[in-house]
Design a protein around this motif. Structure first.
Motif, PDB file in Angstrom:
ATOM      1  N   UNK A  48       0.610  -1.304  -0.095  1.00  0.00           N
ATOM      2  CA  UNK A  48      -0.029   0.075   0.039  1.00  0.00           C
ATOM      3  C   UNK A  48       1.012   1.379  -0.103  1.00  0.00           C
ATOM      4  N   UNK A  49       1.874   1.422   0.899  1.00  0.00           N
ATOM      5  CA  UNK A  49       2.545   2.610   0.905  1.00  0.00           C
ATOM      6  C   UNK A  49       3.339   2.784  -0.364  1.00  0.00           C
ATOM      7  N   UNK A  50       3.919   1.622  -0.985  1.00  0.00           N
ATOM      8  CA  UNK A  50       4.826   1.967  -2.108  1.00  0.00           C
ATOM      9  C   UNK A  50       3.637   2.481  -3.233  1.00  0.00           C
ATOM     10  N   UNK A  51       2.613   1.722  -3.135  1.00  0.00           N
ATOM     11  CA  UNK A  51       1.704   2.172  -4.284  1.00  0.00           C
ATOM     12  C   UNK A  51       1.481   3.782  -4.264  1.00  0.00           C
ATOM     13  N   UNK A  52       1.129   4.109  -2.927  1.00  0.00           N
ATOM     14  CA  UNK A  52       0.616   5.546  -3.050  1.00  0.00           C
ATOM     15  C   UNK A  52       2.084   6.433  -3.323  1.00  0.00           C
ATOM     16  N   UNK A  53       3.174   5.961  -3.057  1.00  0.00           N
ATOM     17  CA  UNK A  53       4.138   6.673  -3.520  1.00  0.00           C
ATOM     18  C   UNK A  53       4.662   6.854  -5.060  1.00  0.00           C
ATOM     19  N   UNK A  54       4.115   5.600  -5.721  1.00  0.00           N
ATOM     20  CA  UNK A  54       4.158   5.693  -7.007  1.00  0.00           C
ATOM     21  C   UNK A  54       3.186   6.565  -7.664  1.00  0.00           C
ATOM     22  N   UNK A  55       2.021   6.758  -7.176  1.00  0.00           N
ATOM     23  CA  UNK A  55       1.022   7.709  -7.606  1.00  0.00           C
ATOM     24  C   UNK A  55       1.568   9.191  -7.299  1.00  0.00           C
ATOM     25  N   UNK A  56       2.036   9.412  -6.112  1.00  0.00           N
ATOM     26  CA  UNK A  56       2.600  10.637  -5.953  1.00  0.00           C
ATOM     27  C   UNK A  56       3.474  11.220  -6.900  1.00  0.00           C
ATOM     28  N   UNK A  57       4.608  10.143  -7.216  1.00  0.00           N
ATOM     29  CA  UNK A  57       5.686  10.432  -8.086  1.00  0.00           C
ATOM     30  C   UNK A  57       4.970  10.983  -9.337  1.00  0.00           C
ATOM     31  N   UNK A  58       4.005  10.021  -9.836  1.00  0.00           N
ATOM     32  CA  UNK A  58       3.144  10.356 -11.237  1.00  0.00           C
ATOM     33  C   UNK A  58       2.665  11.715 -11.154  1.00  0.00           C
ATOM     34  N   UNK A  59       2.069  12.050 -10.220  1.00  0.00           N
ATOM     35  CA  UNK A  59       1.227  13.297  -9.903  1.00  0.00           C
ATOM     36  C   UNK A  59       2.264  14.396  -9.636  1.00  0.00           C
ATOM     37  N   UNK A  60       3.428  14.285  -9.371  1.00  0.00           N
ATOM     38  CA  UNK A  60       4.324  15.059  -8.772  1.00  0.00           C
ATOM     39  C   UNK A  60       3.782  16.143  -7.627  1.00  0.00           C
ATOM     40  N   UNK A  61       3.444  15.378  -6.577  1.00  0.00           N
ATOM     41  CA  UNK A  61       2.812  15.803  -5.513  1.00  0.00           C
ATOM     42  C   UNK A  61       3.334  15.289  -4.363  1.00  0.00           C
ATOM     43  N   UNK A  62       3.430  16.109  -3.062  1.00  0.00           N
ATOM     44  CA  UNK A  62       3.905  15.484  -1.717  1.00  0.00           C
ATOM     45  C   UNK A  62       2.879  14.806  -1.288  1.00  0.00           C
ATOM     46  N   UNK A  63       1.484  15.075  -1.416  1.00  0.00           N
ATOM     47  CA  UNK A  63       0.270  14.276  -0.805  1.00  0.00           C
ATOM     48  C   UNK A  63      -0.840  14.353  -1.663  1.00  0.00           C
ATOM     49  N   UNK A  64      -1.722  13.580  -1.511  1.00  0.00           N
ATOM     50  CA  UNK A  64      -2.917  13.991  -2.183  1.00  0.00           C
ATOM     51  C   UNK A  64      -4.088  14.150  -0.947  1.00  0.00           C
ATOM     52  N   UNK A  65      -5.162  14.757  -1.358  1.00  0.00           N
ATOM     53  CA  UNK A  65      -6.114  15.085  -0.533  1.00  0.00           C
ATOM     54  C   UNK A  65      -7.295  14.027  -0.099  1.00  0.00           C
ATOM     55  N   UNK A  66      -7.468  13.094  -0.931  1.00  0.00           N
ATOM     56  CA  UNK A  66      -8.174  12.075  -0.641  1.00  0.00           C
ATOM     57  C   UNK A  66      -7.662  10.780  -1.359  1.00  0.00           C
ATOM     58  N   UNK A  67      -7.498   9.640  -0.617  1.00  0.00           N
ATOM     59  CA  UNK A  67      -7.079   8.436  -1.150  1.00  0.00           C
ATOM     60  C   UNK A  67      -7.862   7.445  -0.833  1.00  0.00           C
ATOM     61  N   UNK A  68      -8.374   6.623  -2.161  1.00  0.00           N
ATOM     62  CA  UNK A  68      -9.724   5.654  -1.798  1.00  0.00           C
ATOM     63  C   UNK A  68      -9.049   4.581  -2.476  1.00  0.00           C
ATOM     64  N   UNK A  69      -9.472   3.419  -1.444  1.00  0.00           N
ATOM     65  CA  UNK A  69      -9.277   2.167  -2.012  1.00  0.00           C
ATOM     66  C   UNK A  69     -10.353   1.645  -3.177  1.00  0.00           C
ATOM     67  N   UNK A  70      -9.803   1.363  -4.332  1.00  0.00           N
ATOM     68  CA  UNK A  70     -10.615   1.825  -5.497  1.00  0.00           C
ATOM     69  C   UNK A  70     -11.839   0.846  -5.726  1.00  0.00           C
ATOM     70  N   UNK A  71     -11.733  -0.629  -5.522  1.00  0.00           N
ATOM     71  CA  UNK A  71     -12.705  -1.744  -5.186  1.00  0.00           C
ATOM     72  C   UNK A  71     -12.339  -2.475  -4.127  1.00  0.00           C
TER      73      UNK A  71
END
Length: 280
Positions: A92-115
Motif C-alpha cells: 500500500x505505501x509503495x503504491x501511493x508513493x508511485x501515484x505521488x511520483x506520477x502526480x508530482x505531489x507531496x500528498x493527495x487530498x483523498x486516497x480511496x481503496x478503488x474496489x
C-alpha cells in the motif's frame, strides 16, 4: 484554500469541493487537455486513479499550473486510488508513493481503496487487470480488507494523504471497516444518477457519517446500448430531464448534477470536451 462555499464538510473536518472532474477511461492526451480546461474554469477537485494510467499526464498539468502561478497547491483537491493489484498491506505505501511520483505531489487530498476486490499481483505494476487463461480477472488468493484499510490509515499518519475513503464498497463492507477503523472512511465513491439513485446506500452512509461521491452522474452516457436494453434512455436525452432543462433554462447536464448535489453528494462528471467542462 479550497472554496468552502462550494464544498461539503467531511466527517474528519476537511472540506471537499462539491464538483470535480472525473478522468476514468481518459487517455493521457485527453487528460492533459481536460485538466487544463477544468483548472481554467475554476475546478478545484480532480479525480484520477492508478488504474486509469493517466496520473503522470495529470501531474504534468498540475505542475505546469502550480509552477506557473496559475493555481496554488492548497487550492486544489486531488483524489487518486489504490489499485486492486496493490491491496496487499505490504504494497500500500509503495503504491501511493508511485501515484505521488506520477502526480508530482507531496500528498493527495483523498486516497480511496478503488474496489473491494484484491487482484493477483504478478510483480508487473502496469498489469492492473491481470487475467486467467479464460479471460476472467485473476483474483488474489487472500482477501483482507481490514488489513488493507489499516495500511491505508498509516498513510494519513505519514502525511501522504489528508483523507481516506473507499470506492464501490457495499454497505456491509463499510460497516465492517467503520467498526475497526482508527480513521473512518470519509467518502464512498459509487455510481449514482437518476437511474441508479442508491437510496439504501445514502441512508447507510448518512448513519455512518460517510459522504457519497457520484461517478457516472449523467446516467452512464458511455453505456447507451446496455441502458437501452434495460428500457432506459441516456440521462441527457431523457424526456423528463429535457422538459426540466427547458423550463429552467439550464442544460440537461446541469439538471442531472443539481439533482445529486441537492442530495448532498459530491459529483465527478467525466468530459474531455472543454465547452462542456466549462458549462458545469
Amino acid at each position: 484554500m479550497v472554496d468552502t462555499k462550494n464544498t461539503v464538510k467531511l466527517q474528519n473536518g476537511k472540506n471537499m469541493p462539491i464538483f470535480g472532474l472525473g478522468t476514468s477511461q481518459v487517455s493521457k492526451h485527453e487528460a492533459r487537455s481536460a485538466v487544463r480546461a477544468a483548472l481554467d474554469a475554476g475546478y478545484q477537485q480532480i479525480d484520477t486513479a492508478y488504474n486509469y494510467l493517466n496520473e503522470d499526464a495529470i501531474g504534468e498539468v498540475l505542475q505546469e499550473y502550480i509552477k506557473g502561478g496559475k493555481v496554488k497547491r492548497e487550492d486544489l483537491f486531488i483524489v487518486t486510488k489504490l489499485p486492486m493489484i496493490h491491496m496487499d498491506p505490504k504494497l500500500v505505501k509503495r503504491s501511493i508513493e508511485m501515484s505521488l511520483k506520477n502526480l508530482q505531489l507531496q500528498y493527495v487530498d483523498l486516497y480511496l481503496v478503488h474496489l473491494p476486490i484484491p487482484l493477483a499481483y504478478d510483480g508487473n505494476d502496469e498489469n492492473v487487470f491481470p487475467t486467467e487463461a479464460s479471460g476472467a480477472l485473476k483474483v488474489a488468493d487472500k482477501t483482507d480488507l481490514i488489513g488493507t484499510w489499516k495500511a491505508v490509515e498509516e498513510l494519513v499518519d505519514l502525511g501522504l494523504t489528508k483523507s481516506i475513503g473507499v470506492s464501490n464498497f457495499s454497505i456491509s463492507q463499510l460497516e465492517r471497516i467503520c467498526e475497526i477503523a482508527k480513521y473512518k472512511p470519509v467518502v464512498n465513491q459509487v455510481e449514482c444518477n437518476i437511474y441508479l439513485q442508491q437510496k439504501e446506500m445514502f441512508d447507510a452512509c448518512k448513519t455512518l457519517g460517510i459522504t457519497i461521491t457520484a461517478y457516472a452522474p449523467l446516467g452512464s452516457p458511455g453505456r447507451n446500448d446496455l441502458m437501452k436494453e434495460q428500457g432506459e434512455s441516456e440521462g441527457l436525452e431523457d424526456p423528463v430531464i429535457q422538459r426540466i432543462s427547458h423550463k429552467y433554462g439550464k442544460t440537461p447536464a446541469q439538471i442531472l448534477l443539481r439533482f445529486l448535489i441537492q442530495k448532498g453528494t459530491t459529483v465527478i462528471p467525466k468530459s474531455v470536451n472543454p465547452e462542456r467542462i466549462r458549462a458545469r
